[in-house]
Write a protein that holds these residues in place. Structure first.
Motif, PDB file in Angstrom:
ATOM      1  N   LEU A   1       1.050  -0.725  -0.063  1.00 62.18           N
ATOM      2  CA  LEU A   1      -0.414  -0.228   0.242  1.00 62.18           C
ATOM      3  C   LEU A   1       0.665   1.136   0.401  1.00 62.18           C
ATOM      4  CD1 LEU A   1      -2.981  -0.955   1.972  1.00 62.18           C
ATOM      5  CD2 LEU A   1      -2.564  -1.041  -0.131  1.00 62.18           C
ATOM      6  N   ASP A   2       1.918   1.343  -0.250  1.00 63.06           N
ATOM      7  CA  ASP A   2       3.432   2.113   0.141  1.00 63.06           C
ATOM      8  C   ASP A   2       2.967   3.386   1.078  1.00 63.06           C
ATOM      9  OD1 ASP A   2       4.472   1.413  -2.744  1.00 63.06           O
ATOM     10  OD2 ASP A   2       2.558   2.808  -3.117  1.00 63.06           O
ATOM     11  N   LEU A   3       2.989   2.655   2.669  1.00 65.01           N
ATOM     12  CA  LEU A   3       2.619   2.937   3.644  1.00 65.01           C
ATOM     13  C   LEU A   3       3.920   2.824   3.946  1.00 65.01           C
ATOM     14  CD1 LEU A   3       1.256   4.646   6.386  1.00 65.01           C
ATOM     15  CD2 LEU A   3       0.530   2.291   6.771  1.00 65.01           C
ATOM     16  N   LYS A   4       4.456   4.494   5.092  1.00 65.83           N
ATOM     17  CA  LYS A   4       5.953   4.450   5.638  1.00 65.83           C
ATOM     18  C   LYS A   4       5.093   4.791   5.898  1.00 65.83           C
ATOM     19  CE  LYS A   4      10.820   4.553   4.951  1.00 65.83           C
ATOM     20  NZ  LYS A   4      12.476   3.899   4.462  1.00 65.83           N
ATOM     21  N   HIS A   5       5.440   4.988   7.445  1.00 71.97           N
ATOM     22  CA  HIS A   5       5.229   5.890   8.983  1.00 71.97           C
ATOM     23  C   HIS A   5       6.224   5.499   9.859  1.00 71.97           C
ATOM     24  CE1 HIS A   5       2.478   8.125  11.788  1.00 71.97           C
ATOM     25  NE2 HIS A   5       2.894   6.578  12.904  1.00 71.97           N
ATOM     26  N   CYS A   6       6.907   6.506   9.971  1.00 72.60           N
ATOM     27  CA  CYS A   6       8.264   6.601  11.316  1.00 72.60           C
ATOM     28  C   CYS A   6       7.500   7.299  12.073  1.00 72.60           C
ATOM     29  CB  CYS A   6       9.387   7.017  10.834  1.00 72.60           C
ATOM     30  SG  CYS A   6       9.166   6.523   8.999  1.00 72.60           S
ATOM     31  N   ILE A   7       8.546   6.892  13.963  1.00 67.32           N
ATOM     32  CA  ILE A   7       7.844   7.269  14.955  1.00 67.32           C
ATOM     33  C   ILE A   7       8.743   7.524  15.302  1.00 67.32           C
ATOM     34  CG2 ILE A   7       6.420   6.922  17.527  1.00 67.32           C
ATOM     35  CD1 ILE A   7       4.714   5.520  15.339  1.00 67.32           C
ATOM     36  N   ASP A   8       9.489   8.794  16.263  1.00 69.21           N
ATOM     37  CA  ASP A   8      10.597   9.253  16.788  1.00 69.21           C
ATOM     38  C   ASP A   8      10.310   8.853  18.237  1.00 69.21           C
ATOM     39  OD1 ASP A   8      12.086   9.370  14.469  1.00 69.21           O
ATOM     40  OD2 ASP A   8      11.148  10.859  13.857  1.00 69.21           O
ATOM     41  N   GLY A   9      11.216   8.857  19.038  1.00 68.74           N
ATOM     42  CA  GLY A   9      10.910   8.642  20.628  1.00 68.74           C
ATOM     43  C   GLY A   9      12.252   9.330  21.056  1.00 68.74           C
ATOM     44  N   LYS A  10      12.043   9.117  22.745  1.00 66.85           N
ATOM     45  CA  LYS A  10      13.451   9.044  23.537  1.00 66.85           C
ATOM     46  C   LYS A  10      13.394   7.793  24.294  1.00 66.85           C
ATOM     47  CE  LYS A  10      15.714  13.146  22.813  1.00 66.85           C
ATOM     48  NZ  LYS A  10      16.934  12.649  22.155  1.00 66.85           N
ATOM     49  N   LEU A  11      13.900   7.317  24.916  1.00 66.54           N
ATOM     50  CA  LEU A  11      14.093   5.990  25.839  1.00 66.54           C
ATOM     51  C   LEU A  11      14.928   6.998  27.015  1.00 66.54           C
ATOM     52  CD1 LEU A  11      14.501   2.812  24.032  1.00 66.54           C
ATOM     53  CD2 LEU A  11      12.241   4.141  24.883  1.00 66.54           C
ATOM     54  N   ALA A  12      14.951   7.443  28.419  1.00 65.63           N
ATOM     55  CA  ALA A  12      15.155   7.733  29.210  1.00 65.63           C
ATOM     56  C   ALA A  12      15.940   6.362  30.088  1.00 65.63           C
ATOM     57  CB  ALA A  12      14.709   8.247  29.957  1.00 65.63           C
TER      58      ALA A  12
END
Length: 68
Positions: A55-66
């Motif tokens: 489906l040409d879906l590319k979803h990125c999620i950015d975050g941080k790990l403390a």
């Protein structure tokens, strides 16, 4: 298309992603601390990419790990 089936399949996939991702992240961090590559007090950048090629879906999620 059965929306209930779709919902259950997506939930099943996301549960697998969550469990395996947590295990891999924890293993990598613990190993890095043991090897001295991390002190265990850092804040680490983390990125998750979801791809659904058909489906040409590319979803990125950015975050941080403390770590502390």
């Amino acid at each position: 298309m059965n929306e209930d089936t779709l919902n259950m399949e997506v939930r099943k996939f996301l549960k697998q992603v969550g469990v395996t991702s947590q295990r891999e992240i924890e293993h990598a961090i613990l190993k890095a601390v043991e090897e001295g590559r991390l002190q265990g007090t850092e804040n680490l950048d983390v990125k998750m990419t979801l791809e659904l090629p058909q489906l040409d879906l590319k979803h990125c999620i950015d975050g941080k790990l403390a770590l502390e």
